[in-house]
Design a protein around this motif. Structure first.
Motif, PDB file in Angstrom:
ATOM      1  N   THR A  31      -3.606   6.020 -12.174  1.00 41.64           N
ATOM      2  CA  THR A  31      -2.317   6.513 -11.726  1.00 41.64           C
ATOM      3  C   THR A  31      -2.462   7.826 -10.967  1.00 41.64           C
ATOM      4  O   THR A  31      -3.261   8.683 -11.342  1.00 41.64           O
ATOM      5  N   ALA A  32      -1.689   7.958  -9.901  1.00 41.36           N
ATOM      6  CA  ALA A  32      -1.642   9.204  -9.134  1.00 41.36           C
ATOM      7  C   ALA A  32      -0.225   9.746  -9.127  1.00 41.36           C
ATOM      8  O   ALA A  32       0.742   8.992  -8.951  1.00 41.36           O
ATOM      9  N   LEU A  33      -0.098  11.051  -9.336  1.00 41.95           N
ATOM     10  CA  LEU A  33       1.173  11.751  -9.186  1.00 41.95           C
ATOM     11  C   LEU A  33       1.223  12.276  -7.755  1.00 41.95           C
ATOM     12  O   LEU A  33       0.421  13.126  -7.376  1.00 41.95           O
ATOM     13  N   ASP A  59      -3.928   2.383  -8.769  1.00 44.63           N
ATOM     14  CA  ASP A  59      -3.056   1.266  -8.407  1.00 44.63           C
ATOM     15  C   ASP A  59      -1.589   1.543  -8.746  1.00 44.63           C
ATOM     16  O   ASP A  59      -0.731   0.683  -8.567  1.00 44.63           O
ATOM     17  N   MET A  60      -1.306   2.762  -9.257  1.00 47.90           N
ATOM     18  CA  MET A  60       0.071   3.147  -9.563  1.00 47.90           C
ATOM     19  C   MET A  60       0.358   4.531  -8.997  1.00 47.90           C
ATOM     20  O   MET A  60      -0.480   5.428  -9.075  1.00 47.90           O
ATOM     21  N   ALA A  61       1.556   4.691  -8.413  1.00 51.11           N
ATOM     22  CA  ALA A  61       1.966   5.981  -7.847  1.00 51.11           C
ATOM     23  C   ALA A  61       3.261   6.446  -8.497  1.00 51.11           C
ATOM     24  O   ALA A  61       4.247   5.706  -8.524  1.00 51.11           O
ATOM     25  N   LEU A  62       3.252   7.671  -9.013  1.00 48.22           N
ATOM     26  CA  LEU A  62       4.452   8.323  -9.519  1.00 48.22           C
ATOM     27  C   LEU A  62       4.887   9.327  -8.456  1.00 48.22           C
ATOM     28  O   LEU A  62       4.125  10.234  -8.108  1.00 48.22           O
ATOM     29  N   VAL A  63       6.090   9.180  -7.932  1.00 44.22           N
ATOM     30  CA  VAL A  63       6.545  10.005  -6.815  1.00 44.22           C
ATOM     31  C   VAL A  63       7.533  11.063  -7.302  1.00 44.22           C
ATOM     32  O   VAL A  63       8.544  10.737  -7.934  1.00 44.22           O
TER      33      VAL A  63
END
Length: 221
Positions: A32-34, A158-162
């Motif tokens: 996951t990326a913020l 594979d996941m993005a927190l915006v």
């Protein structure tokens, strides 16, 4: 902080589509990326050229999210707008038709690399291992070099927190583009800031399947 209201109709549509409101029930931190969008002095500081007052209120939430994700092995990316002299020739439709005249000049020049408005807001907790990606459009994913996407793929994200500002402009643009590039995408409602509740909630309704409140301490939130 924005008063968040998501219309029941949007919730009902989500339920009909998949039987639950949220499409993603777990967050695997290491994948996951913020994505912290435009939390720069030119947007956050009082009386700044593009001030969004609520952006100051979400700083603690962004810092808590970034800290929790780092500790769990995730990635934090600071996305910054970079313009300056010549931007009006590179992006003519925006700077010659959407933001024009003196407003265009002040905005462009405030976000050139040498100016204070270009820097990250002083209260943000940036760490040396965090990534920083510059953009010269509303969303970083339109970069022909695909710098952000390449960095995320190399880390197995594979996941993005915006999070960040402005909710219904660059944050929504980044979220939509991330989703179309096959990232599981979530906008954090109380870590995004807009000019007013109406505009903030408009995005929350449009993207309600991927909007949730901040909480990385419980599995599935």
């Amino acid at each position: 902080m924005h008063k968040i209201e998501i219309a029941q109709q949007a919730v009902d549509i989500s339920m009909r589509r998949r039987g639950r409101v949220q499409p993603f029930t777990t967050i695997e931190a290491r994948k996951t990326a913020l994505l912290v969008v435009d939390m720069q002095t030119g947007f956050v500081a009082p009386d700044a050229v593009a001030e969004i007052p609520v952006a100051r209120e979400i700083v603690p939430n962004i810092n808590r999210l970034a800290g929790a994700l780092r500790r769990a092995g995730g990635t934090v990316v600071w996305i910054i707008s970079t313009y300056g002299p010549g931007a009006e020739r590179d992006w003519t439709t925006f700077f010659n038709f959407i933001i024009t005249g003196e407003t265009s000049d002040r905005f462009r020049l405030a976000f050139q690399e040498v100016k204070p408005g270009h820097t990250l807001w002083r209260e943000l907790d940036r760490h040396p291992d965090d990534l920083m990606v510059s953009k010269n459009r509303l969303t970083p994913f339109v970069d022909p070099a695909q710098a952000l996407e390449r960095l995320l793929r190399l880390r197995g994200v594979d996941m993005a927190l915006v999070v960040g500002t402005v909710t219904n402009v660059c944050c929504e643009g980044a979220a939509r583009d991330a989703a179309m590039r096959n990232f599981k995408t979530i906008m954090i409602s109380d870590a995004n800031a807009s000019r007013n509740d109406l505009e903030h909630n408009a995005t929350s309704v449009h993207l309600s399947p991927g909007v949730r409140r901040r909480n990385l301490n419980r599995r599935g939130d």
